[in-house]
Scaffold this motif. Structure first.
Motif, PDB file in Angstrom:
ATOM      1  N   ALA A 117       9.256  26.637   5.785  1.00 11.35           N
ATOM      2  CA  ALA A 117       9.576  27.321   7.039  1.00 11.35           C
ATOM      3  C   ALA A 117       8.409  27.356   8.019  1.00 11.35           C
ATOM      4  O   ALA A 117       8.580  27.792   9.166  1.00 11.35           O
ATOM      5  CB  ALA A 117      10.036  28.746   6.745  1.00 11.35           C
ATOM      6  N   LEU A 118       7.246  26.897   7.621  1.00 11.44           N
ATOM      7  CA  LEU A 118       6.070  26.983   8.490  1.00 11.44           C
ATOM      8  C   LEU A 118       6.194  26.114   9.735  1.00 11.44           C
ATOM      9  O   LEU A 118       5.546  26.381  10.748  1.00 11.44           O
ATOM     10  CB  LEU A 118       4.806  26.600   7.715  1.00 11.44           C
ATOM     11  CG  LEU A 118       4.353  27.611   6.656  1.00 11.44           C
ATOM     12  CD1 LEU A 118       3.134  27.069   5.908  1.00 11.44           C
ATOM     13  CD2 LEU A 118       4.038  28.965   7.279  1.00 11.44           C
ATOM     14  N   GLY A 119       7.051  25.107   9.701  1.00  9.53           N
ATOM     15  CA  GLY A 119       7.210  24.219  10.852  1.00  9.53           C
ATOM     16  C   GLY A 119       8.294  24.643  11.819  1.00  9.53           C
ATOM     17  O   GLY A 119       8.633  23.873  12.724  1.00  9.53           O
ATOM     18  N   HIS A 142       2.644  36.634   8.115  1.00 12.20           N
ATOM     19  CA  HIS A 142       1.182  36.585   8.060  1.00 12.20           C
ATOM     20  C   HIS A 142       0.661  35.242   8.567  1.00 12.20           C
ATOM     21  O   HIS A 142      -0.341  35.184   9.293  1.00 12.20           O
ATOM     22  CB  HIS A 142       0.723  36.827   6.618  1.00 12.20           C
ATOM     23  CG  HIS A 142      -0.750  36.791   6.427  1.00 12.20           C
ATOM     24  ND1 HIS A 142      -1.411  35.680   5.937  1.00 12.20           N
ATOM     25  CD2 HIS A 142      -1.706  37.725   6.675  1.00 12.20           C
ATOM     26  CE1 HIS A 142      -2.706  35.934   5.882  1.00 12.20           C
ATOM     27  NE2 HIS A 142      -2.919  37.157   6.308  1.00 12.20           N
ATOM     28  N   GLU A 143       1.342  34.161   8.198  1.00 11.86           N
ATOM     29  CA  GLU A 143       0.887  32.827   8.580  1.00 11.86           C
ATOM     30  C   GLU A 143       1.443  32.359   9.918  1.00 11.86           C
ATOM     31  O   GLU A 143       0.859  31.484  10.558  1.00 11.86           O
ATOM     32  CB  GLU A 143       1.244  31.833   7.472  1.00 11.86           C
ATOM     33  CG  GLU A 143       0.516  32.142   6.171  1.00 11.86           C
ATOM     34  CD  GLU A 143       0.895  31.213   5.035  1.00 11.86           C
ATOM     35  OE1 GLU A 143       0.877  29.979   5.245  1.00 11.86           O
ATOM     36  OE2 GLU A 143       1.214  31.716   3.938  1.00 11.86           O
ATOM     37  N   ARG A 144       2.569  32.941  10.322  1.00  9.77           N
ATOM     38  CA  ARG A 144       3.176  32.597  11.610  1.00  9.77           C
ATOM     39  C   ARG A 144       3.509  33.898  12.352  1.00  9.77           C
ATOM     40  O   ARG A 144       4.674  34.304  12.449  1.00  9.77           O
ATOM     41  CB  ARG A 144       4.443  31.764  11.393  1.00  9.77           C
ATOM     42  CG  ARG A 144       4.198  30.320  10.984  1.00  9.77           C
ATOM     43  CD  ARG A 144       3.674  29.471  12.150  1.00  9.77           C
ATOM     44  NE  ARG A 144       4.515  29.615  13.339  1.00  9.77           N
ATOM     45  CZ  ARG A 144       5.626  28.896  13.569  1.00  9.77           C
ATOM     46  NH1 ARG A 144       6.025  27.977  12.695  1.00  9.77           N
ATOM     47  NH2 ARG A 144       6.322  29.079  14.679  1.00  9.77           N
ATOM     48  N   PRO A 145       2.494  34.572  12.896  1.00  9.85           N
ATOM     49  CA  PRO A 145       2.734  35.870  13.547  1.00  9.85           C
ATOM     50  C   PRO A 145       3.642  35.773  14.774  1.00  9.85           C
ATOM     51  O   PRO A 145       4.164  36.804  15.232  1.00  9.85           O
ATOM     52  CB  PRO A 145       1.334  36.339  13.931  1.00  9.85           C
ATOM     53  CG  PRO A 145       0.465  35.128  13.885  1.00  9.85           C
ATOM     54  CD  PRO A 145       1.053  34.242  12.848  1.00  9.85           C
ATOM     55  N   ASP A 146       3.843  34.569  15.302  1.00 12.75           N
ATOM     56  CA  ASP A 146       4.733  34.419  16.458  1.00 12.75           C
ATOM     57  C   ASP A 146       6.205  34.549  16.097  1.00 12.75           C
ATOM     58  O   ASP A 146       7.050  34.782  16.974  1.00 12.75           O
ATOM     59  CB  ASP A 146       4.503  33.052  17.096  1.00 12.75           C
ATOM     60  CG  ASP A 146       4.823  31.916  16.129  1.00 12.75           C
ATOM     61  OD1 ASP A 146       4.041  31.732  15.161  1.00 12.75           O
ATOM     62  OD2 ASP A 146       5.843  31.214  16.314  1.00 12.75           O
ATOM     63  N   LEU A 147       6.543  34.411  14.829  1.00 11.02           N
ATOM     64  CA  LEU A 147       7.941  34.449  14.421  1.00 11.02           C
ATOM     65  C   LEU A 147       8.497  35.866  14.458  1.00 11.02           C
ATOM     66  O   LEU A 147       7.783  36.840  14.187  1.00 11.02           O
ATOM     67  CB  LEU A 147       8.099  33.876  13.008  1.00 11.02           C
ATOM     68  CG  LEU A 147       7.702  32.408  12.813  1.00 11.02           C
ATOM     69  CD1 LEU A 147       7.842  32.015  11.351  1.00 11.02           C
ATOM     70  CD2 LEU A 147       8.545  31.498  13.706  1.00 11.02           C
TER      71      LEU A 147
END
Length: 284
Positions: A117-119, A142-147
Motif C-alpha cells: 500500500a505504500l505506493g 507512520h510511513e505515509r502521513p499524507d494518507l
C-alpha cells in the motif's frame, strides 16, 4: 538442569549467565521455538535492561526481587503464553505496539500488507478492516502521513487497544466499530485487511501460543478459512479500486478468483519471505 515448575530463586543471587542457562533449558523443555531468545528478552524486561547489557555483563548478580520477577515471566512463557503478551509490546515495521490477549500478535508477514500500500496516490483514503492492535493502519500512517487512514474492528476490546496505540504513537487514524465495512460510509481509494483465515479444522495443529492464547474470533473462518473473505471481497471491491488481503498458505488462488468475480481486472499475489503467496491484491 531444569527449574522446578513452581518457580525458582537463588538465596545467594544467580548471575545473568546462570539465570539465562536455566531459563533456556526450561523453555526448551516446554517446547518453545526460540528458548534462548525468549529467555534473554524476559530477563532484560525483569532487569529493566537491554539484551546487549546481558551479553556485556554476564556475571552480574540478580537481586532476589529481580530473580523472582524473572521466574514469574519464565513461568508464563513455560505455559506457552506469547512473549509479546508477557512483555506487553511488539515491534511492527518501524513502530512499537502495545499488545495483549484482546488482539492478535502482529506478525512479520503482515508487514507485506503495508508494503503493497505504500505506493498509493497522495492523500488517498484508506480503510483497514479488522485492525486488531492497529498494526497495519498505524504503520501505514507512520510511513505515509499524507494518507487519510480509517480502521474498523468488530471487537470493542481490540479497538481500545488500537486507539491506545494511536494515542501513544501520536498518529491520526480514525477508528470505528463495525462488522467488516459496516462501520464506515462512502468510497475509498484502498481497502486493506488481515482477516480471520484459519480453517476451523486446523485448530489442533496450531501452536499453543496461537490456539490457547490469541483471540479465536480473529483467527478462524469456517471450514476452508474463507468465510470472512467471501463476505469481504465483493463489498471491498465495490468500495475501492485497490484491495489487498492477507491470506493463508494455499488460499491465494481462491481469493484471487473472489476478487475477479467482484470486478477486479488485475489480480496478483505477493510472496512473503518464506515464499508463501501471502497478500492478494486486486485493482480495477
Amino acid at each position: 538442569m531444569s527449574a522446578p515448575e513452581e518457580g525458582w530463586t537463588f538465596a545467594d543471587g544467580p548471575s545473568v549467565r546462570m539465570s539465562l542457562a536455566i531459563a533456556t533449558a526450561d523453555l526448551r523443555e516446554a517446547g518453545c521455538d526460540n528458548p534462548r531468545l525468549d529467555a534473554e528478552l524476559l530477563l532484560a524486561d525483569a532487569l529493566g535492561a537491554t539484551r546487549t547489557s546481558l551479553h556485556l555483563h554476564p556475571e552480574r548478580v540478580l537481586a532476589l526481587a529481580e530473580s523472582e520477577r524473572f521466574a514469574a515471566l519464565v513461568a508464563r512463557r513455560r505455559a506457552r503464553e506469547p512473549v509479546a503478551y508477557i512483555r506487553g509490546t511488539r515491534g511492527f515495521r518501524h513502530i512499537d505496539l502495545t499488545v495483549d490477549r484482546r488482539v492478535l500478535v502482529p506478525r512479520p508477514e503482515t508487514e507485506l500488507l503495508v508494503e503493497v500500500a505504500l505506493g498509493l496516490p497522495r492523500a488517498a483514503r484508506v480503510l483497514d478492516v479488522g485492525t486488531g492492535s492497529g498494526a497495519v493502519a498505524l504503520a501505514l500512517k507512520h510511513e505515509r502521513p499524507d494518507l487519510d487512514v480509517l480502521a474498523t474492528d468488530l471487537s470493542a476490546d481490540a479497538l481500545n487497544v488500537a486507539r491506545a496505540n494511536a494515542a501513544a504513537l501520536r498518529l491520526n487514524v480514525t477508528f470505528a466499530q463495525g462488522d467488516l465495512l459496516s462501520g464506515v460510509e462512502g468510497a475509498f481509494d484502498a481497502v486493506l485487511s488481515n482477516p480471520p483465515y484459519v480453517p476451523d479444522g486446523d485448530r489442533e495443529q496450531l501452536e499453543p501460543e496461537v490456539a490457547v492464547h490469541e483471540p479465536a474470533q480473529a483467527l478462524f473462518a469456517g471450514g476452508d478459512g474463507l468465510d470472512v473473505l467471501r463476505r469481504l471481497a465483493a463489498d471491498a471491491a465495490a468500495r475501492a479500486p485497490f484491495v489487498a488481503f492477507e491470506v493463508g498458505a494455499g488460499q491465494a488462488p481462491a481469493v484471487g478468483a473472489l476478487l475477479r468475480e467482484a470486478g477486479m481486472t488485475r489480480v496478483r499475489a505477493h510472496r512473503d519471505l518464506a515464499g508463501i503467496e501471502r497478500v492478494v491484491v486486486g485493482e480495477r
